[in-house]
Design an enzyme around this catalytic site. Structure first.
Site, mmCIF file in Angstrom:
data_model
loop_
_atom_site.group_PDB
_atom_site.id
_atom_site.type_symbol
_atom_site.label_atom_id
_atom_site.label_comp_id
_atom_site.label_asym_id
_atom_site.label_seq_id
_atom_site.Cartn_x
_atom_site.Cartn_y
_atom_site.Cartn_z
ATOM 1 N N LYS A 35 16.387 -10.658 15.744
ATOM 2 C CA LYS A 35 17.705 -10.207 15.043
ATOM 3 C C LYS A 35 18.543 -9.168 15.852
ATOM 4 O O LYS A 35 19.723 -9.238 16.251
ATOM 5 C CB LYS A 35 17.654 -10.108 13.496
ATOM 6 N N THR A 36 17.718 -8.020 15.854
ATOM 7 C CA THR A 36 18.129 -6.931 16.502
ATOM 8 C C THR A 36 18.478 -6.923 17.771
ATOM 9 O O THR A 36 19.491 -6.744 18.435
ATOM 10 C CB THR A 36 17.381 -5.688 16.308
ATOM 11 N N ASP A 220 23.729 -4.771 11.420
ATOM 12 C CA ASP A 220 22.184 -5.041 11.612
ATOM 13 C C ASP A 220 21.872 -5.016 10.082
ATOM 14 O O ASP A 220 22.195 -4.075 9.212
ATOM 15 C CB ASP A 220 21.414 -4.168 12.432
ATOM 16 N N GLU A 221 20.855 -5.388 9.695
ATOM 17 C CA GLU A 221 20.173 -5.157 8.334
ATOM 18 C C GLU A 221 21.143 -5.460 7.467
ATOM 19 O O GLU A 221 21.455 -4.884 6.410
ATOM 20 C CB GLU A 221 19.650 -3.924 8.141
ATOM 21 N N GLN A 251 13.828 -9.342 3.238
ATOM 22 C CA GLN A 251 13.551 -7.770 3.717
ATOM 23 C C GLN A 251 14.485 -6.876 2.998
ATOM 24 O O GLN A 251 14.888 -5.600 3.432
ATOM 25 C CB GLN A 251 13.721 -7.692 5.294
ATOM 26 N N ARG A 606 5.471 -5.114 10.212
ATOM 27 C CA ARG A 606 5.682 -4.048 11.303
ATOM 28 C C ARG A 606 4.569 -4.154 12.314
ATOM 29 O O ARG A 606 4.659 -3.526 13.398
ATOM 30 C CB ARG A 606 5.635 -2.782 10.830
HETATM 31 P P1 ATP Z 1 13.283 -7.149 11.853
HETATM 32 O O1 ATP Z 1 13.330 -8.030 10.837
HETATM 33 O O2 ATP Z 1 11.827 -6.444 11.636
HETATM 34 O O3 ATP Z 1 14.201 -6.107 12.051
HETATM 35 P P2 ATP Z 1 13.924 -8.283 14.178
HETATM 36 O O4 ATP Z 1 14.334 -9.918 13.772
HETATM 37 O O5 ATP Z 1 15.040 -7.610 14.366
HETATM 38 O O6 ATP Z 1 12.983 -7.880 13.396
HETATM 39 P P3 ATP Z 1 13.302 -7.631 16.742
HETATM 40 O O7 ATP Z 1 13.042 -6.301 16.387
HETATM 41 O O8 ATP Z 1 14.687 -8.003 17.670
HETATM 42 O O9 ATP Z 1 13.241 -8.499 15.641
HETATM 43 O O10 ATP Z 1 12.466 -8.489 18.040
HETATM 44 C C1 ATP Z 1 10.933 -8.203 17.483
HETATM 45 C C2 ATP Z 1 10.204 -8.094 18.705
HETATM 46 O O11 ATP Z 1 10.094 -9.435 19.544
HETATM 47 C C3 ATP Z 1 10.720 -7.297 19.716
HETATM 48 O O12 ATP Z 1 9.650 -6.287 20.318
HETATM 49 C C4 ATP Z 1 11.548 -8.063 20.711
HETATM 50 O O13 ATP Z 1 11.856 -7.361 22.006
HETATM 51 C C5 ATP Z 1 10.813 -9.237 20.806
HETATM 52 N N1 ATP Z 1 11.616 -10.333 21.151
HETATM 53 C C6 ATP Z 1 12.588 -10.859 20.523
HETATM 54 N N2 ATP Z 1 13.133 -12.043 20.731
HETATM 55 C C7 ATP Z 1 12.273 -12.168 22.124
HETATM 56 C C8 ATP Z 1 12.424 -13.182 23.045
HETATM 57 N N3 ATP Z 1 13.270 -14.148 23.159
HETATM 58 N N4 ATP Z 1 11.584 -12.997 24.279
HETATM 59 C C9 ATP Z 1 10.575 -11.930 24.075
HETATM 60 N N5 ATP Z 1 10.535 -11.108 23.183
HETATM 61 C C10 ATP Z 1 11.389 -11.266 22.202
HETATM 62 MG MG MG Z 2 15.696 -5.863 13.512
#
Ligand code: ATP
Ligand code: MG
Length: 720
Positions: A35-36, A220-221, A251, A606
């Site tokens: 997402k981020t 975000d969030e 979350q 995490r």
């Molecule tokens: P959270 O809910 O904990 O905030 P999130 O959904 O925001 O998580 P991110 O932090 O954006 O998730 O991504 C999690 C990890 O996966 C990061 O290290 C990110 O770089 C990696 N990632 C996300 N998408 C891809 C992709 N398409 N290919 C490779 N790595 C990815």
């Molecule tokens: Mg995130």
């Protein structure tokens, strides 16, 4: 135009989100699904493809650290400077708006932001004048009440009395509190949001200006926004197609602070033409970790429902360690950290996550003893330390003499002969005249009613401030801070303090000068803004990450709440005990338990490679000893994903692994797992302790004769 760099590293669903047509977009997805990452790439997309300039970008993140990272990632993607983007927390952004439009917000130009400690102090001071008994009306409860109203956008004047005594009193204090803040130019955290919202709502031209400017708004969030934050977003984006939010209902962990998970549903209603995008592939964790998280969270009702999957293998099993007590728990964790580092792992990839700040001490001690560098987030933050707050109070008074909280803090620090009686007289007059403490002090001096000694001392204080102001005038920010630190008498005060403490305080004051030197003033160099005021607000708002070198390789310690959005290769989730996590309160209140479970879900997710779950069978916390049961959250993870670990091979566990009530983890003399010797039975290890006093008995597994129960008052057991 190279769009490829923006989308090539994304999966199909992520691409869909990043390249969505201009319309409100809601990305709803579980932890670690990107997402981020999508949000960052969307910002780049808006600049690269939709023709926005960095100036048109508004992004709300959860911490200042996340904001900095976001900016640099956009810069990396696009190879341009993104310094004029507005990226920050809701509070930080609201503050910026208020500084720019103080007049429209009906605030004095030099208004000061107060943190929650200062807020509490302001409330306590009100009590004396209102004759309120603080045992009947705990100030903390009042503080919570006031903030909860503000988070809902409700001012004291909006509240309709219902005849309820409690409510009546709360309204009275809320009103008085608002008046004091108004008079002293103080703005608390909740006020930042509420005031910024009112300012935008009531000043059409300002609102139009920002609507025009922020052509793209990203959040975000989103699941953790509260009512006023969401109202703020709606004001800025009403009727437009420029709102892009990402979030995860599983979350949502700030309900206790007013966050509204319902905003996710409201979004879908308020923006009927929105596009909903789900991401289901997790890129962060191993299969075992992810499955465990998925299982735990299914115990909650009313979820929007989603299942994450991963292409990465199962990885290692999750390890569960049952410690004898909190010391043993810390010992175990530090030992595992040592192994990780000696196997070539980095310390910065390790996190110790706990439910409450008080738990950090055990780990800090063990880490210190072993010389392992570590960093605690959100403990006693740099800017919250006494000496720093004292120096800041002088700076605040230079900026605004009518800041009562600062006046009280330093009027007699260092001591200069202004006694409690004089201060009480100042307070009384201030109250009677509706004036600030500073003004009341001036009046008292003019009236000549104070003793000669008190008058002299008070004049001395006022002259000191005049001197400081003069010396600081026209200087660079860090020079100003230096003037205060060196000429206020604080350095001498702490130099006289005995032992290391004074030394550390002096060092911290020097560090404050350094922090001012490094302070990155407003990115757009707006001339209307006063750098000192910005720095002071930064001190109140910032999580004080200045305590260790950002780039030093150290173990990260933080609460589960502050771990949101982050990831680490090795995670220790500690203190998994009933009463601690889930917290006692949450098990007694409907809805709270589910929030605790979401917090656990945040914690588990995490971890990227390895996850340890630990709990202690006996714990001393807040000065009390308890014998908690293992947290239900551990038991909610199916056995196939976990393994029990032992650190000492020579300790065999009692057959009944779960302590029953009445069982202790340590007696006055012996501890579980301790090796002992008996004259007749030889050597063994303590497995159970029951009863107390003369009835106390222990079960020992003797090397030669096996299990035996012994009454401690008879058996002569020797510790080995
Ligand atoms: P959270 O809910 O904990 O905030 P999130 O959904 O925001 O998580 P991110 O932090 O954006 O998730 O991504 C999690 C990890 O996966 C990061 O290290 C990110 O770089 C990696 N990632 C996300 N998408 C891809 C992709 N398409 N290919 C490779 N790595 C990815
Ligand atoms: Mg995130």
């Amino acid at each position: 135009m190279d769009v490829n760099t923006i989308i090539s590293s994304l999966n199909d669903a992520q691409r869909l989100a990043v390249s969505a047509q201009p319309k409100p977009v809601l990305v709803l997805a579980g932890a670690g699904s990107g997402k981020t990452r999508v949000l960052v790439h969307r910002i780049a997309w808006n600049i690269q493809v939709n023709g926005a300039s960095p100036h048109n970008i508004l992004a709300v993140t959860f911490t200042n650290k996340a904001a900095t990272e976001m900016r640099s990632r956009v810069e990396d993607l696009l190879k341009i400077s993104a310094r004029t983007m507005w990226i920050g927390t809701f509070h930080g952004l609201a503050h910026r708006l208020l500084r720019r439009h103080a007049k429209q917000a009906k605030l004095p130009d030099a208004f000061q932001v107060i943190d929650s400690d200062d807020q509490l102090r302001v409330i306590k001071r009100l009590y004396a004048g209102m004759n309120i008994d603080d045992s009947k009306w705990p100030p903390k409860q009042v503080q919570w009440y006031i903030n909860a109203q503000k988070d809902e956008g409700i001012r004291a004047k909006h509240m309709v009395e219902t005849g309820d005594v409690f409510q009546q009193q709360m309204i009275a204090i809320y009103k008085a509190y608002e008046e004091v803040c108004e008079r002293s130019g103080l703005v608390d955290f909740a006020e930042l949001l509420l005031r910024a919202h009112e300012m935008l709502r009531d000043n059409e031209d300002v609102l139009e200006f920002y609507r025009e400017r922020f052509r793209h708004v990203h959040v975000d969030e989103f699941q953790d926004t509260n009512t006023i934050q969401y109202a703020w977003l709606r004001l800025l984006t009403e009727g437009q197609d420029n709102l892009f939010v990402v979030g995860d209902d599983d979350q949502s962990i700030y309900g206790w602070r007013g966050a509204k998970i319902e905003n996710i549903y409201s979004f879908q209603k308020h923006y009927p033409n929105h596009q909903l995008i789900r991401l289901e592939q997790n890129y962060r964790s191993t299969g075992n970790i992810l499955k465990a998280a998925n299982h735990v969270i299914t115990n909650n009702d009313g979820r929007l429902g989603k299942e994450l999957w991963t292409e990465s293998g199962l990885g290692e099993l999750i390890s569960v360690y049952s410690a004898f007590n909190e010391q043993d728990e810390a010992y175990f964790v530090v030992e595992k950290i040592r192994q990780w580092v000696s196997d070539g792992g980095l310390r910065r990839d390790i996190a110790i996550l706990y439910r409450s700040n008080a738990q950090s001490r055990q780990f800090e001690e063990k880490l210190m003893v072993t010389g392992t560098p570590y960093r605690v987030y959100g403990g006693l933050r740099f800017f919250e330390r006494m000496e720093i707050k004292n120096a800041l109070a002088y700076l605040r008074l230079i900026s605004n003499r009518h800041d009562d909280a600062s006046f009280e803090r330093v009027v007699n620090t260092p001591t200069r002969g202004i006694g409690n009686k004089t201060i009480e007289n100042i307070r009384l007059l201030a109250r009677a005249q509706g004036a600030s403490l500073w003004r009341a002090a001036e009046l008292l001096i003019a009236q000549g009613t104070l003793s000669a000694r008190a008058t002299h001392a008070l004049k001395g204080f006022m002259q000191l401030l005049a001197r400081l102001e003069e010396a600081a005038d026209g200087q660079e920010l860090f020079e100003k801070v230096k003037v205060v630190v060196e000429q206020s008498g604080l350095i001498e005060l702490y130099k006289k303090e005995k032992g290391d403490k004074g030394e550390v305080r002096v060092e911290n004051l020097e560090e404050l000068v350094n922090a001012a030197r490094l302070f990155d003033f407003d990115v757009e160099n707006d001339e209307n803004l006063n750098e000192l005021d910005m720095f002071l607000a930064h001190a109140a708002l910032e999580a004080g990450d200045a305590q260790a070198d950002e780039y030093e390789d150290c173990v990260q310690l933080m609460t589960l709440h502050s771990a949101k959005g982050l990831e680490f290769k090795l995670v220790f989730l500690v203190g998994l005990e009933e009463g601690l996590f889930p917290s006692q309160q949450s098990t007694e209140e409907a809805g709270r338990l589910e929030e605790e479970r979401r917090l656990c879900y945040v914690g588990i997710t995490r971890a990227m490679q390895q996850l340890y779950l630990t709990h202690a069978e006996s714990r001393r916390l807040y000065g009390k000893e308890s014998y908690p049961r293992q947290s239900r959250f551990v038991r909610e993870i199916p056995a196939e994903y976990v393994q029990d670990v032992r650190i000492r091979a020579n300790v065999s566990r009692p057959v009944t692994a779960k302590p029953r009530s009445g069982l202790a983890a340590s007696s006055g003399t012996f501890k579980l797992g301790e090796r002992v010797k008996h004259a007749k039975f030889g050597e063994g290890v303590v497995l159970q302790i029951e009863g107390a006093g003369a009835q106390e008995r222990v079960q020992v597994n003797f090397n030669d004769v096996g299990l035996k129960f012994l009454m401690l008052s008879y058996a002569k057991l020797e510790r080995l």
